[in-house]
Design a protein around this motif. Structure first.
Motif, PDB file in Angstrom:
ATOM      1  N   ALA A  81     -15.055  -6.442  44.906  1.00 32.65           N
ATOM      2  CA  ALA A  81     -14.972  -5.113  45.507  1.00 32.65           C
ATOM      3  C   ALA A  81     -14.305  -5.228  46.864  1.00 32.65           C
ATOM      4  CB  ALA A  81     -16.364  -4.503  45.648  1.00 32.65           C
ATOM      5  N   SER A  82     -13.460  -4.257  47.181  1.00 34.66           N
ATOM      6  CA  SER A  82     -12.773  -4.231  48.465  1.00 34.66           C
ATOM      7  C   SER A  82     -13.011  -2.879  49.117  1.00 34.66           C
ATOM      8  CB  SER A  82     -11.264  -4.452  48.274  1.00 34.66           C
ATOM      9  OG  SER A  82     -11.009  -5.691  47.635  1.00 34.66           O
ATOM     10  N   LEU A  83     -13.178  -2.900  50.435  1.00 29.44           N
ATOM     11  CA  LEU A  83     -13.371  -1.653  51.162  1.00 29.44           C
ATOM     12  C   LEU A  83     -12.099  -0.816  51.100  1.00 29.44           C
ATOM     13  CD1 LEU A  83     -15.245  -2.967  54.334  1.00 29.44           C
ATOM     14  CD2 LEU A  83     -16.227  -1.788  52.360  1.00 29.44           C
ATOM     15  N   VAL A  84     -12.264   0.483  50.990  1.00 29.91           N
ATOM     16  CA  VAL A  84     -11.129   1.395  50.915  1.00 29.91           C
ATOM     17  C   VAL A  84     -10.830   1.929  52.314  1.00 29.91           C
ATOM     18  CG1 VAL A  84     -10.231   3.509  49.907  1.00 29.91           C
ATOM     19  CG2 VAL A  84     -11.753   2.041  48.571  1.00 29.91           C
ATOM     20  N   PRO A  85      -9.728   1.515  52.940  1.00 25.69           N
ATOM     21  CA  PRO A  85      -9.415   2.011  54.282  1.00 25.69           C
ATOM     22  C   PRO A  85      -9.125   3.513  54.251  1.00 25.69           C
ATOM     23  CG  PRO A  85      -8.083   0.079  53.693  1.00 25.69           C
ATOM     24  CD  PRO A  85      -8.722   0.570  52.445  1.00 25.69           C
ATOM     25  N   ALA A  86      -9.731   4.247  55.171  1.00 24.83           N
ATOM     26  CA  ALA A  86      -9.563   5.701  55.198  1.00 24.83           C
ATOM     27  C   ALA A  86      -8.132   6.059  55.586  1.00 24.83           C
ATOM     28  CB  ALA A  86     -10.548   6.326  56.179  1.00 24.83           C
ATOM     29  N   LEU A 136      -7.366   8.032  44.873  1.00 27.20           N
ATOM     30  CA  LEU A 136      -7.020   7.492  43.566  1.00 27.20           C
ATOM     31  C   LEU A 136      -8.244   7.281  42.685  1.00 27.20           C
ATOM     32  CD1 LEU A 136      -4.427   4.761  44.616  1.00 27.20           C
ATOM     33  CD2 LEU A 136      -4.015   7.173  44.076  1.00 27.20           C
ATOM     34  N   SER A 137      -7.992   7.207  41.385  1.00 22.97           N
ATOM     35  CA  SER A 137      -9.045   6.817  40.448  1.00 22.97           C
ATOM     36  C   SER A 137      -9.313   5.325  40.593  1.00 22.97           C
ATOM     37  CB  SER A 137      -8.605   7.123  39.011  1.00 22.97           C
ATOM     38  OG  SER A 137      -7.557   6.237  38.621  1.00 22.97           O
ATOM     39  N   GLY A 138     -10.397   4.872  39.961  1.00 26.00           N
ATOM     40  CA  GLY A 138     -10.741   3.453  40.060  1.00 26.00           C
ATOM     41  C   GLY A 138      -9.643   2.547  39.531  1.00 26.00           C
ATOM     42  N   GLY A 139      -9.058   2.920  38.385  1.00 22.98           N
ATOM     43  CA  GLY A 139      -7.999   2.093  37.802  1.00 22.98           C
ATOM     44  C   GLY A 139      -6.753   2.083  38.661  1.00 22.98           C
ATOM     45  N   THR A 163     -12.357  -5.892  36.375  1.00 17.49           N
ATOM     46  CA  THR A 163     -12.606  -4.684  35.582  1.00 17.49           C
ATOM     47  C   THR A 163     -13.956  -4.042  35.892  1.00 17.49           C
ATOM     48  OG1 THR A 163     -13.513  -6.012  33.770  1.00 17.49           O
ATOM     49  CG2 THR A 163     -11.160  -5.522  33.697  1.00 17.49           C
ATOM     50  N   THR A 164     -14.718  -4.621  36.818  1.00 15.01           N
ATOM     51  CA  THR A 164     -16.022  -4.063  37.166  1.00 15.01           C
ATOM     52  C   THR A 164     -15.873  -2.637  37.686  1.00 15.01           C
ATOM     53  OG1 THR A 164     -16.872  -6.252  37.714  1.00 15.01           O
ATOM     54  CG2 THR A 164     -18.071  -4.388  38.605  1.00 15.01           C
ATOM     55  N   TYR A 165     -16.772  -1.753  37.247  1.00 14.40           N
ATOM     56  CA  TYR A 165     -16.828  -0.341  37.669  1.00 14.40           C
ATOM     57  C   TYR A 165     -15.694   0.509  37.087  1.00 14.40           C
ATOM     58  CZ  TYR A 165     -19.712  -2.662  41.184  1.00 14.40           C
ATOM     59  OH  TYR A 165     -20.646  -3.461  41.819  1.00 14.40           O
ATOM     60  N   LEU A 166     -14.858  -0.053  36.216  1.00 12.49           N
ATOM     61  CA  LEU A 166     -13.777   0.729  35.621  1.00 12.49           C
ATOM     62  C   LEU A 166     -14.174   1.205  34.226  1.00 12.49           C
ATOM     63  CD1 LEU A 166     -10.618  -1.390  36.532  1.00 12.49           C
ATOM     64  CD2 LEU A 166     -11.660   0.480  37.820  1.00 12.49           C
ATOM     65  N   ASP A 167     -13.685   2.391  33.838  1.00 11.26           N
ATOM     66  CA  ASP A 167     -13.925   2.819  32.463  1.00 11.26           C
ATOM     67  C   ASP A 167     -13.049   1.985  31.524  1.00 11.26           C
ATOM     68  OD1 ASP A 167     -11.310   3.958  32.287  1.00 11.26           O
ATOM     69  OD2 ASP A 167     -12.030   5.864  33.048  1.00 11.26           O
ATOM     70  N   VAL A 191      -9.367 -15.765  36.052  1.00  7.75           N
ATOM     71  CA  VAL A 191     -10.064 -14.484  36.034  1.00  7.75           C
ATOM     72  C   VAL A 191     -11.518 -14.688  35.616  1.00  7.75           C
ATOM     73  CG1 VAL A 191     -10.015 -12.111  35.173  1.00  7.75           C
ATOM     74  CG2 VAL A 191      -7.882 -13.430  35.288  1.00  7.75           C
ATOM     75  N   VAL A 192     -12.443 -14.090  36.370  1.00  2.00           N
ATOM     76  CA  VAL A 192     -13.840 -14.027  35.950  1.00  2.00           C
ATOM     77  C   VAL A 192     -14.044 -12.730  35.178  1.00  2.00           C
ATOM     78  CG1 VAL A 192     -16.234 -13.765  36.721  1.00  2.00           C
ATOM     79  CG2 VAL A 192     -14.754 -15.440  37.831  1.00  2.00           C
ATOM     80  N   LEU A 193     -14.576 -12.843  33.943  1.00  5.06           N
ATOM     81  CA  LEU A 193     -14.878 -11.669  33.123  1.00  5.06           C
ATOM     82  C   LEU A 193     -16.280 -11.797  32.533  1.00  5.06           C
ATOM     83  CD1 LEU A 193     -11.601 -11.099  31.037  1.00  5.06           C
ATOM     84  CD2 LEU A 193     -12.394  -9.763  32.993  1.00  5.06           C
ATOM     85  N   HIS A 194     -16.914 -10.651  32.293  1.00  4.32           N
ATOM     86  CA  HIS A 194     -18.197 -10.633  31.600  1.00  4.32           C
ATOM     87  C   HIS A 194     -18.032 -10.360  30.111  1.00  4.32           C
ATOM     88  CE1 HIS A 194     -21.328 -11.202  34.549  1.00  4.32           C
ATOM     89  NE2 HIS A 194     -20.720 -10.381  35.386  1.00  4.32           N
TER      90      HIS A 194
END
Length: 261
Positions: A81-86, A136-139, A163-167, A191-194
């Protein structure tokens, strides 16, 4: 890339005797149960955590022999996860990916501008370039972050659960971009994937992390077997192959219904 690596944090060893190599043009997917050390391993390979033992190398050079700036030119890392700069636009964000090459206050060169446009194009983020990240959307946002790390023009790309938190649709869009980077641009992707089915569909090599070490590695066909999955996850599954796509799929085995009395 990693030789006899021992990793951990807060004075606790998580994984021992890890040997992992990333190949240019290939996707290596790390899978394993929650808390097994996948992210810790990836962060250690990225140089964000010091190894407890062993060594990480890039092109035969020890990671600890490279300056932070030199390492950023060789290796790019995208965290979970990365912070979203305003108020920041996608293009402004992607420009940050060139700091490893020019410093924070130097003017952008033609090479910088070319790399920024290339990163936007290859991630299909060009149409988003002038939009604010927080709109923007998550993707779409994940594609913008991918473009940012790609602007580094590094030959190794590490992605921690991208892909975490993405539909579902956006998950596959992001993984399609990763496959494009490996196949068409010869980038070594770790890549780490679940999701084991996503690993089966996109990985060239699967590395299973469990019980404090790497317990198996190889192609999806070699690794994603009922026995290997049961050992790593403690779950009995059936593994089937889709006859049209050729992809592997894993399904939990159902318990037999109790007999009627």
């Amino acid at each position: 890339m990693a030789k006899e690596l021992e990793v951990g944090h807060a004075g606790r060893t998580v994984l021992k005797q890890v040997d992992v190599s990333l190949r240019a043009g290939a996707i290596t997917v790390l899978v394993g149960p929650n808390g097994c050390g996948k992210s810790t391993l990836l962060r250690t390979v990225a140089g964000l955590l010091p190894p407890i033992g062993g060594e990480v190398q890039i092109d035969g050079r020890p990671l600890n022999s490279l300056s932070r700036r030199s390492l950023s030119q060789e290796l790019a890392f995208l965290p979970q996860a990365s912070l979203v700069p305003a108020g920041v636009t996608v293009r402004e964000l992607v420009r940050h990916g060139r700091y490893a090459h020019r410093g924070a206050f130097a003017r952008h060169t033609d090479e910088d501008l070319s790399s920024i446009e290339w990163a936007l194009e290859v991630t299909d983020a060009g149409p988003l370039a002038d939009r604010r990240l927080d709109e923007l959307s998550g993707g779409e946002r994940q594609r913008a972050w991918l473009a940012t790390v790609l602007a580094q023009r590094a030959g190794v790309l590490l992605l921690d659960e991208p892909t975490t938190y993405l539909d579902l649709r956006h998950q596959f869009e992001v993984l399609d971009v990763v496959r494009k980077l490996a196949r068409e641009h010869d980038i070594a992707c770790g890549v780490v994937l679940h999701d084991l089915m996503q690993a089966a569909a996109y990985a060239d090599e699967v590395v299973v992390v469990s019980d404090g070490s790497v317990t198996a590695s190889g192609t999806p066909e070699e690794i994603l077997t009922p026995d290997t999955i049961e050992r790593a996850f403690g779950l009995r599954v059936d593994v089937v192959r889709d006859p049209e796509s050729g992809y592997l799929a894993c399904f939990p085995q159902r318990s037999a219904p109790a007999a009627a009395s």
